[in-house]
Design a protein around this motif. Structure first.
Motif, PDB file in Angstrom:
ATOM      1  N   LYS A  10       0.741  -1.418   0.041  1.00  0.00           N
ATOM      2  CA  LYS A  10      -0.027   0.130  -0.107  1.00  0.00           C
ATOM      3  C   LYS A  10       0.893   1.401   0.092  1.00  0.00           C
ATOM      4  O   LYS A  10       0.497   2.345   0.605  1.00  0.00           O
ATOM      5  CB  LYS A  10      -0.917  -0.099   1.242  1.00  0.00           C
ATOM      6  N   GLY A  11       1.997   1.118  -0.633  1.00  0.00           N
ATOM      7  CA  GLY A  11       2.744   2.249  -1.034  1.00  0.00           C
ATOM      8  C   GLY A  11       3.559   2.593   0.181  1.00  0.00           C
ATOM      9  O   GLY A  11       4.637   3.678   0.300  1.00  0.00           O
ATOM     10  N   LEU A  12       3.727   1.607   1.020  1.00  0.00           N
ATOM     11  CA  LEU A  12       4.751   1.948   2.550  1.00  0.00           C
ATOM     12  C   LEU A  12       5.992   0.912   2.571  1.00  0.00           C
ATOM     13  O   LEU A  12       6.792   1.082   3.450  1.00  0.00           O
ATOM     14  CB  LEU A  12       3.832   1.562   3.738  1.00  0.00           C
ATOM     15  N   LYS A  13       6.105   0.205   1.331  1.00  0.00           N
ATOM     16  CA  LYS A  13       7.117  -0.489   1.528  1.00  0.00           C
ATOM     17  C   LYS A  13       8.578  -0.211   1.776  1.00  0.00           C
ATOM     18  O   LYS A  13       9.384  -0.474   2.643  1.00  0.00           O
ATOM     19  CB  LYS A  13       7.158  -1.655   0.288  1.00  0.00           C
ATOM     20  N   ILE A  14       8.782   0.962   0.937  1.00  0.00           N
ATOM     21  CA  ILE A  14      10.106   1.560   0.927  1.00  0.00           C
ATOM     22  C   ILE A  14      10.238   2.450   2.372  1.00  0.00           C
ATOM     23  O   ILE A  14      11.373   2.280   2.858  1.00  0.00           O
ATOM     24  CB  ILE A  14      10.376   2.655  -0.349  1.00  0.00           C
ATOM     25  N   ILE A  15       9.265   2.839   2.766  1.00  0.00           N
ATOM     26  CA  ILE A  15       9.230   3.686   4.037  1.00  0.00           C
ATOM     27  C   ILE A  15       9.670   2.876   4.858  1.00  0.00           C
ATOM     28  O   ILE A  15      10.348   3.039   6.046  1.00  0.00           O
ATOM     29  CB  ILE A  15       8.111   4.550   4.147  1.00  0.00           C
ATOM     30  N   GLU A  16       9.066   1.569   4.962  1.00  0.00           N
ATOM     31  CA  GLU A  16       9.331   0.490   6.082  1.00  0.00           C
ATOM     32  C   GLU A  16      10.674   0.169   6.141  1.00  0.00           C
ATOM     33  O   GLU A  16      11.325   0.171   7.192  1.00  0.00           O
ATOM     34  CB  GLU A  16       8.477  -0.649   5.746  1.00  0.00           C
ATOM     35  N   GLY A  17      11.480   0.077   4.865  1.00  0.00           N
ATOM     36  CA  GLY A  17      12.729  -0.269   4.673  1.00  0.00           C
ATOM     37  C   GLY A  17      13.420   0.782   5.462  1.00  0.00           C
ATOM     38  O   GLY A  17      14.481   0.625   6.140  1.00  0.00           O
ATOM     39  N   PHE A  18      13.083   2.030   5.092  1.00  0.00           N
ATOM     40  CA  PHE A  18      13.854   3.151   5.575  1.00  0.00           C
ATOM     41  C   PHE A  18      13.594   3.217   7.314  1.00  0.00           C
ATOM     42  O   PHE A  18      14.820   3.298   8.069  1.00  0.00           O
ATOM     43  CB  PHE A  18      13.314   4.455   5.029  1.00  0.00           C
ATOM     44  N   LEU A  19      12.701   2.909   7.739  1.00  0.00           N
ATOM     45  CA  LEU A  19      12.467   2.681   9.409  1.00  0.00           C
ATOM     46  C   LEU A  19      13.255   1.830   9.846  1.00  0.00           C
ATOM     47  O   LEU A  19      13.769   2.174  10.796  1.00  0.00           O
ATOM     48  CB  LEU A  19      10.938   2.720   9.692  1.00  0.00           C
ATOM     49  N   LYS A  20      13.382   0.812   9.304  1.00  0.00           N
ATOM     50  CA  LYS A  20      14.355  -0.252   9.827  1.00  0.00           C
ATOM     51  C   LYS A  20      15.608   0.223   9.887  1.00  0.00           C
ATOM     52  O   LYS A  20      16.268  -0.219  10.567  1.00  0.00           O
ATOM     53  CB  LYS A  20      14.095  -1.536   9.078  1.00  0.00           C
ATOM     54  N   GLN A  21      16.110   0.877   8.780  1.00  0.00           N
ATOM     55  CA  GLN A  21      17.531   1.186   8.888  1.00  0.00           C
ATOM     56  C   GLN A  21      17.715   2.469   9.860  1.00  0.00           C
ATOM     57  O   GLN A  21      18.640   2.320  10.414  1.00  0.00           O
ATOM     58  CB  GLN A  21      17.808   2.054   7.500  1.00  0.00           C
ATOM     59  N   ILE A  22      16.672   3.210  10.270  1.00  0.00           N
ATOM     60  CA  ILE A  22      16.887   4.298  11.246  1.00  0.00           C
ATOM     61  C   ILE A  22      17.135   3.210  12.530  1.00  0.00           C
ATOM     62  O   ILE A  22      17.793   3.839  13.317  1.00  0.00           O
ATOM     63  CB  ILE A  22      15.692   5.150  11.491  1.00  0.00           C
ATOM     64  N   LYS A  23      16.251   2.384  12.692  1.00  0.00           N
ATOM     65  CA  LYS A  23      16.490   1.718  13.976  1.00  0.00           C
ATOM     66  C   LYS A  23      17.804   1.122  14.095  1.00  0.00           C
ATOM     67  O   LYS A  23      18.324   0.911  15.079  1.00  0.00           O
ATOM     68  CB  LYS A  23      15.308   0.463  13.813  1.00  0.00           C
ATOM     69  N   GLN A  24      18.245   0.557  12.888  1.00  0.00           N
ATOM     70  CA  GLN A  24      19.885  -0.197  12.953  1.00  0.00           C
ATOM     71  C   GLN A  24      20.807   1.050  13.434  1.00  0.00           C
ATOM     72  O   GLN A  24      21.535   0.916  14.082  1.00  0.00           O
ATOM     73  CB  GLN A  24      20.134  -0.286  11.486  1.00  0.00           C
ATOM     74  N   ILE A  25      20.409   2.325  12.794  1.00  0.00           N
ATOM     75  CA  ILE A  25      21.441   3.369  13.309  1.00  0.00           C
ATOM     76  C   ILE A  25      21.183   3.665  14.927  1.00  0.00           C
ATOM     77  O   ILE A  25      22.281   3.918  15.537  1.00  0.00           O
ATOM     78  CB  ILE A  25      21.060   4.813  12.635  1.00  0.00           C
TER      79      ILE A  25
END
Ligand SMILES: C[S@@+](CC[C@H](N)C(=O)[O-])C[C@H]1O[C@@H](n2cnc3c(N)ncnc32)[C@H](O)[C@@H]1O
Length: 304
Positions: A233-248
């Protein structure tokens, strides 16, 4: 034929093909052909045009009739008061994205320490270039790092061209790759000690929306799908980004002192889903939703 006559024929053609603002579009394109202002067209309405100019104008009108965005026909688009070169490899910058620039500039003004600013999915480079050009801080700009990434190499070529055009190519470093991946583990590039501000206007369109394009949004068909659409629903890439933020945030290198701020643009219809996603992936983050000038939810500001 005179200016008035060619404009009348073109306006009618655009109108017949349901192109919004036919009169204005015809004037903008003719002004482009004649390299003059729209005011000139009004004051010189009875000036005769040679065949070469008429043919070029007709070519532009045929492209517009098919729904091609006027910015691609003109080869440029204004954003944040600056002119940006655009072509079919980059998204046409949208006025609602100016909110992201406003918010980041305000943060920079209030900031009590220098920062690293990262624009992911930079496209034409309009956000990061506008930030450098309108930079506001009590600290000198030399204390700030400006980085940008994009997964599309052709888009990065355009961002580079725009950075040169605006004389900020020495200030902005561009990287090719998926979201933050090209810089996330490179301590030589990314200063983990400094505050980070990340701007992200990533693709957030979804399939059913794409398939129901109205005449107003038909221009989307000319824009690169990689800049517009993604799954979930248009959120897959944003989800990937949020996971990267979590990693940082989980990285031992970063000290947890509210020193990462992410600004994510989204579609107002995604508000509930996005809030849930942020809470799921970043349960300890504080976040706010900002509205755009049309009073629609548009920007998520996430503080870690
Ligand atoms: C909606 S456009 C925004 C472009 C520009 N920031 C603007 O506001 O006009 C999204 C951009 O993200 C890029 N992109 C898509 N997926 C990406 C990914 N996984 N990592 C980095 N960039 C990505 C696209 O190539 C495109 O340039």
């Amino acid at each position: 034929m005179t200016i008035n006559q060619v404009l009348a024929v073109a306006t009618q053609k655009l109108q017949k093909n349901n192109i919004p603002n036919p009169n204005m579009d015809a004037e903008i394109l003719l002004a482009r052909v004649l390299k003059c202002s729209r005011e000139y067209l009004i004051t010189h309405f009875d000036k005769n045009l040679n065949n070469q100019k008429i043919r070029l104008f007709e070519k532009y009108i045929s492209r517009r009739v098919k729904g091609e965005p006027i910015a691609y026909i003109m080869g440029h688009k204004e954003f944040y008061g600056l002119d940006f070169f655009v072509n079919k490899n980059v998204l046409v910058p949208r006025p609602e994205t100016e909110l992201m620039v406003d918010e980041t500039l305000e943060l920079l003004t209030r900031n009590r320490q220098p920062a690293t600013i990262i624009d992911i999915g930079t496209g034409s480079g309009c956000v990061i270039i506008s930030l450098v050009k309108n930079f506001k801080s009590k600290f000198p700009i030399s204390n700030f790092q400006f980085l940008a990434t994009d997964i599309s190499k052709p888009a990065l070529t355009i961002a580079r061209k725009n950075a040169k055009l605006h004389h900020v190519d020495k200030k902005i470093r561009l990287f090719h790759g998926d979201l933050l991946k090209p810089i996330i583990h490179k301590s030589k590039i990314l200063n983990y000690k400094s505050k980070m501000i990340i701007t992200a206007n990533l693709p957030y369109g979804w399939n059913s929306w794409k398939n129901n394009c109205s005449m107003d949004t038909i221009g989307l068909k000319f824009e690169p799908p990689i800049a517009l659409f993604t799954e979930n629903k248009g959120l897959k890439i944003i989800e990937g980004f949020l996971k990267q933020i979590k990693q940082i945030a989980n990285s031992k290198k970063i000290n947890f002192n509210s020193n990462l701020l992410a600004l994510i643009e989204f579609d107002p219809r995604q508000t509930i889903m996005l809030k849930k996603l942020i809470k799921k992936i970043l349960p300890d983050a504080k976040f706010k939703i900002k509205k755009d000038l049309s009073n629609h939810n548009r920007l998520a500001k996430i503080l870690i």
